[in-house]
Design a protein around this motif. Structure first.
Motif, PDB file in Angstrom:
ATOM      1  N   ASN A   1       5.015   9.044   3.677  1.00 47.67           N
ATOM      2  CA  ASN A   1       5.785   9.507   2.519  1.00 47.67           C
ATOM      3  C   ASN A   1       5.022   9.127   1.252  1.00 47.67           C
ATOM      4  OD1 ASN A   1       7.653  10.006   0.454  1.00 47.67           O
ATOM      5  ND2 ASN A   1       9.398   9.425   1.729  1.00 47.67           N
ATOM      6  N   ASP A   2       4.482  10.128   0.543  1.00 50.82           N
ATOM      7  CA  ASP A   2       3.664   9.842  -0.636  1.00 50.82           C
ATOM      8  C   ASP A   2       4.498   9.429  -1.846  1.00 50.82           C
ATOM      9  OD1 ASP A   2       4.791  12.260  -1.384  1.00 50.82           O
ATOM     10  OD2 ASP A   2       2.920  13.392  -1.343  1.00 50.82           O
TER      11      ASP A   2
ATOM     12  N   GLU B   1       9.938  -0.236   3.384  1.00 53.83           N
ATOM     13  CA  GLU B   1       9.556   0.959   2.640  1.00 53.83           C
ATOM     14  C   GLU B   1      10.334   0.922   1.330  1.00 53.83           C
ATOM     15  OE1 GLU B   1       9.281   5.860   3.139  1.00 53.83           O
ATOM     16  OE2 GLU B   1      10.312   4.645   4.660  1.00 53.83           O
ATOM     17  N   ILE B   2       9.632   0.999   0.200  1.00 56.60           N
ATOM     18  CA  ILE B   2      10.305   0.889  -1.097  1.00 56.60           C
ATOM     19  C   ILE B   2      10.084   2.146  -1.933  1.00 56.60           C
ATOM     20  CG2 ILE B   2      10.157  -1.636  -1.109  1.00 56.60           C
ATOM     21  CD1 ILE B   2       7.850  -1.397  -3.099  1.00 56.60           C
TER      22      ILE B   2
ATOM     23  N   VAL C   1      10.944   7.218  -9.433  1.00 54.93           N
ATOM     24  CA  VAL C   1      10.594   8.207  -8.412  1.00 54.93           C
ATOM     25  C   VAL C   1      11.861   8.861  -7.874  1.00 54.93           C
ATOM     26  CG1 VAL C   1       9.633   8.530  -6.104  1.00 54.93           C
ATOM     27  CG2 VAL C   1       8.467   7.061  -7.750  1.00 54.93           C
ATOM     28  N   LYS C   2      11.861  10.189  -7.831  1.00 52.33           N
ATOM     29  CA  LYS C   2      12.976  10.936  -7.247  1.00 52.33           C
ATOM     30  C   LYS C   2      12.763  11.031  -5.739  1.00 52.33           C
ATOM     31  CE  LYS C   2      15.104  12.418 -11.098  1.00 52.33           C
ATOM     32  NZ  LYS C   2      16.536  12.211 -11.394  1.00 52.33           N
ATOM     33  N   SER C   3      13.796  10.783  -4.984  1.00 47.83           N
ATOM     34  CA  SER C   3      13.664  10.839  -3.532  1.00 47.83           C
ATOM     35  C   SER C   3      14.897  11.481  -2.921  1.00 47.83           C
ATOM     36  CB  SER C   3      13.486   9.427  -2.962  1.00 47.83           C
ATOM     37  OG  SER C   3      13.541   9.454  -1.553  1.00 47.83           O
ATOM     38  N   LYS C   4      14.663  12.320  -1.896  1.00 42.86           N
ATOM     39  CA  LYS C   4      15.780  12.956  -1.197  1.00 42.86           C
ATOM     40  C   LYS C   4      16.608  11.937  -0.424  1.00 42.86           C
ATOM     41  CE  LYS C   4      13.095  14.105   2.955  1.00 42.86           C
ATOM     42  NZ  LYS C   4      12.631  15.191   3.853  1.00 42.86           N
TER      43      LYS C   4
ATOM     44  N   ALA D   1       0.850  -1.197   0.000  1.00 41.83           N
ATOM     45  CA  ALA D   1       0.000   0.000   0.000  1.00 41.83           C
ATOM     46  C   ALA D   1       0.879   1.237   0.000  1.00 41.83           C
ATOM     47  CB  ALA D   1      -0.926  -0.002   1.222  1.00 41.83           C
ATOM     48  N   ALA D   2       0.238   2.401  -0.166  1.00 41.76           N
ATOM     49  CA  ALA D   2       0.972   3.669  -0.099  1.00 41.76           C
ATOM     50  C   ALA D   2       1.494   3.868   1.316  1.00 41.76           C
ATOM     51  CB  ALA D   2       0.066   4.824  -0.489  1.00 41.76           C
ATOM     52  N   THR D   3       2.678   4.457   1.438  1.00 45.68           N
ATOM     53  CA  THR D   3       3.270   4.725   2.754  1.00 45.68           C
ATOM     54  C   THR D   3       2.586   5.930   3.389  1.00 45.68           C
ATOM     55  OG1 THR D   3       5.393   3.926   1.910  1.00 45.68           O
ATOM     56  CG2 THR D   3       5.422   5.144   3.975  1.00 45.68           C
TER      57      THR D   3
END
Length: 588
Positions: free
Chosen positions: A209-210, A468-469, A474-477, A204-206
């Motif tokens: 963190n979207d 958490e994947i 997807v760009k992520s900090k 599912a969505a976290t």
């Protein structure tokens, strides 16, 4: 004859006048208080509030009930005609300081005088925890495998609950998120095949963190009815050193082990070893139907002296081996604050000793008690290396859960050396992060090595792991740039919607060769609403990350924790989820 008759009449009148007093204990803000001690003054009649702050106790008109709880002013109520009470306890910072000081002092008890204690120089808090370096995101291209040992221990949560209820600061390394998540039971189905556990997954969505997704991997152990559990050969190994001399240590321990004793059967055998300056046998192997004899041996225990933990362990295992039951449940149950300071005192020496004893086929359960000098690091080492499990008992409510309600899972192993290995599909997953389990990580090659020790699963136990994947594209900090690898090329094969493959290895309790189970998890076609269980475990994970001041919590505050936990509370028959919500509100 007349005097005997009068005595009988008086006795009958006393019995008639006794009645059940029920009620609730709350604080000044209206929050219920679980674990409050209630005593009928001048008698041995006592009770304790349940998870909702409710109590029931037998008392007569004229009796005085005392209500006491760490950090609150003791309240005394004289029983008149009322049978229902609502008791409000007022918080006392001074009272809490006094309790903490006394519980750190092995030469005093709560009932002793407090004169002469210097509040300017309180005893040093010597609690110790293994360092935890939080898991980071790993790129699938560089590290496609994630391997770890299961962890059914729940000590991390009950220990933190104790600290919050006592108004203490929480050491970062005391926060083990996997033990917090695994404290709660989830709605996993019982296994239907030959394997001793069912496998349950969800994507599912976290919530915090979207940009990421949350993957749940859950195991449900098969419930073995107590009457179907093989005969038990148990050795109680009890720390009676000076550091155990306080009500929330040895006295709580005695009450907890009496609960355990109530679950024993005629075919079960119990021996008792104690250790302080030296180790000794205080109860030879005794049938489980001789409960009065076992409880009498417990009641006689007194604390004093130093801590010869190593000698106690050797003696307990010796007795367990001498009375070993082939095909039976052979186990040492160690109860201590973990303060080993004589003999095999270092973690390394204790680890070597317990690894040697593990080969005997005797399992180990560790029960932690107390605060101030609590040695979580040592007890965790013993449980991890001794084919065992580990619980922290902070009150009678927890004792009842560990040694009463979930007695079978605490003392009976259905699968040992359970390992999990997850392989992520680089076509779907750019990076992943295992939430918690930092002290349970294994090398990838350990998964197929049957000589490598791993965790045990008890009857009815559940185990949950969260990943958490970061999806591909997807760009992520949290994902830093890494140069492309020159010599390694990813396979071009398309695995469709496969997100990951999870593999499990486990052994039968008396087996030496592992069995392999494999399950594939696909990427959901659409964004699905998380289940109630996933919402609740997400709330627990966020709270743990906030306690650790983790950057991965993404500035998600405790208001989100409470909203998620409320949405995921579900039926909550035992009230543990409601207690968690109250705990978070208290910490706020």
């Amino acid at each position: 004859m007349k005097s005997i008759l009068l005595l009988l009449i008086a006795f009958s009148f006393s019995q008639i006048s006794a009645r059940t007093i029920t009620g609730t204990v709350i604080d000044e803000s209206g929050q219920s208080l679980p674990g409050v001690n209630i005593l009928v003054k001048g008698t041995n009649t006592s009770a304790q509030t349940d998870i909702d702050g409710k109590f029931s106790i037998e008392a007569s008109k004229g009796d005085i009930l005392t209500f006491s709880f760490v950090g609150f002013i003791t309240e005394k109520i004289k029983i008149k005609d009322q049978t229902i009470l609502e008791v409000v306890l007022k918080e006392s910072r001074e009272s809490l300081d006094e309790v903490i000081l006394l519980q750190n002092d092995a030469e005093r008890s709560l009932s002793g005088a407090v004169s002469g204690i210097s509040y300017a120089n309180p005893p040093k808090n010597t609690e110790s925890y293994k360092p935890i370096e939080e898991n980071i995101f790993k790129r699938v291209g560089n590290a496609p495998l994630s391997t770890f040992s299961i962890d059914v221990d729940r000590a991390g949560y009950s220990n933190i609950r104790r600290m919050i209820n006592n108004g203490q600061d929480i050491p970062v390394d005391a926060v083990k998120i996997e033990e917090m998540v695994n404290y709660f039971n989830y709605d996993y189905p019982q296994p239907t095949g030959n394997d001793p556990f069912s496998i349950n997954t969800e994507v599912a969505a976290t919530p915090w963190n979207d940009q990421t997704q949350l993957v749940k991997i859950g195991l449900q152990g098969k419930i073995i009815p107590l009457d179907a559990v093989p005969a038990s050969n148990l050795v109680f190994l009890i720390d009676v050193s000076g550091s155990m001399n306080s009500p929330n240590k040895l006295e709580l321990l005695k009450s907890a082990f009496k609960l355990l004793t109530d679950n024993l059967r005629e075919q079960d055998k119990v021996a008792m070893v104690v250790y302080a300056g030296a180790a000794g046998v205080v109860l030879e192997p005794t049938s489980g139907n001789e409960k009065a004899k076992i409880k009498e041996a417990l009641q006689k225990l007194q604390a004093g002296g130093s801590t010869a933990g190593g000698e106690g362990i050797k003696m307990a295992y010796k007795i367990a081996e001498e009375h070993f039951i082939e095909g039976g449940n052979n186990r040492v149950i160690l109860a201590t604050d973990g303060d080993f300071n004589v003999g095999a005192s270092s973690d390394r020496a204790m680890e070597d000793l317990i690894e040697e004893k593990r080969n005997s086929g005797v399992f180990l359960t560790c029960l932690g008690f107390g605060m101030g000098n609590y040695k979580d690091s040592k007890i965790e080492t013993l449980a991890d290396k001794g084919n065992g499990n580990y619980a922290y008992i902070d009150n009678m409510q927890e004792a009842k859960r560990v040694l009463g309600t979930e007695f079978g899972g605490t003392i009976y192993t259905i699968a040992k050396d359970v390992k999990i290995q997850v392989e992520f599909n680089p076509g779907k997953v750019a990076a992943y992060r295992l939430i918690g389990y930092e002290n349970r990580l294994l090398n990838d090659e350990d998964f197929n090595d049957d000589q490598k020790d791993a965790g045990e699963l008890g009857s009815g136990h559940t185990v949950t792991a969260l990943y958490e994947i970061i999806p591909v594209g997807v760009k992520s900090k949290f994902l830093k740039e890494v140069d492309d690898l020159k010599y390694s090329k990813m396979k071009n094969k398309d695995f469709g919607e496969e997100l990951l493959t999870v593999k499990f290895r486990y052994k039968e309790p008396d087996g030496n060769n592992s069995k392999l189970i494999t399950k594939t998890v696909n990427s959901p076609e659409t964004r699905k609403e998380p289940s109630e269980d996933l919402k609740f475990m997400s709330a627990v994970a966020i709270f743990g990350m906030n306690l650790r001041e983790s950057e991965y919590a993404n500035n998600c505050g405790n208001e989100v924790v409470i909203d998620l936990a409320e949405a995921g509370r579900g039926a909550d028959g035992d009230g543990y989820r409601a207690e968690f919500i109250r705990l978070v509100k208290t910490y706020e």
